[in-house]
Design an enzyme around this catalytic site. Structure first.
Site: not given
Ligand code: ADP
Length: 184
Positions: A13, A88, A127, A131, A142
């Site tokens: 994404k 999410r 990756r 992180r 996750r």
């Molecule tokens: P990925 O899609 O690789 O899991 P992101 O950068 O989108 O990585 O998200 C990393 C972390 O940030 C998530 O595991 C969560 O803890 C937090 N996070 C990001 N966006 C949200 C959201 N919309 N709601 C809740 N937590 C979020």
């Protein structure tokens, strides 16, 4: 245009959102990037979300929705944006719809990028961005959180007739064309 790029962790994404920024001339809005920046800068928000984010669990709906509400109020987001990582949960989707409705706006497109789990795990392990949440045990958390809490968001937008699914396997360019085709 208000576009939601949807998919599991590792679906690509963020990569596609960055390319689409230039193509569509609207900014990316990545909740994950915003949280990582807050953590890096040790802001009060960053301090609050660090442990939960590192664990692979989701930040609370209220915190995320407030942050998005504040962000889309800024002038640079007035003409639209590409959401990556939000909504999410179904609760976030409902809150976002209510927020947009109050503003007289709506989601114009929702594109779900589909990638099988074994491919996601390979991508995330490789990756290597250092992180905290890209270790094998956190990746498992996750993906489980995605199945339980996030996958229902697709059904939510499908029920509203707004969702398109695309194959997330292929070259970056191929996938970009599929997204552009889906939002035409
Ligand atoms: P990925 O899609 O690789 O899991 P992101 O950068 O989108 O990585 O998200 C990393 C972390 O940030 C998530 O595991 C969560 O803890 C937090 N996070 C990001 N966006 C949200 C959201 N919309 N709601 C809740 N937590 C979020």
């Amino acid at each position: 245009m208000r576009l939601i790029l949807f998919g599991p962790p590792g679906a690509g994404k963020g990569t596609q959102a960055k390319l689409l920024e230039e193509k569509l001339n609207i900014p990316q809005l990545s909740t994950g990037d915003m949280f990582r920046n807050a953590i890096k800068n040790q802001t009060p928000l960053g301090v609050k979300v660090k442990a939960i984010m590192d664990s692979g669990q989701l930040v609370s709906d209220e915190v995320v929705v407030d942050m998005v509400a504040e962000t889309i109020d800024k002038a640079e987001f007035a003409n639209g944006y590409i959401l990556d990582g939000f909504p999410r949960t179904v609760a976030q989707s409902e809150a976002f719809d209510a927020l947009l409705e109050k503003r007289g706006e709506k989601v114009d497109a929702f594109v779900a990028m589909e990638v099988p789990d074994d491919e996601l795990i390979t991508r995330l392990v490789n990756r290597g961005q250092g992180r905290e949440d890209d270790t094998p045990d956190k990746i498992k958390v996750r993906l489980a959180v995605y199945q339980d809490e996030t996958a229902p968001v697709l059904a939510y937008y499908e029920a509203k007739g707004r969702a398109k699914r695309i194959n997330g396997i292929g070259s970056i360019e191929e996938i970009q064309s599929r997204i552009l085709e889906a939002i035409k």
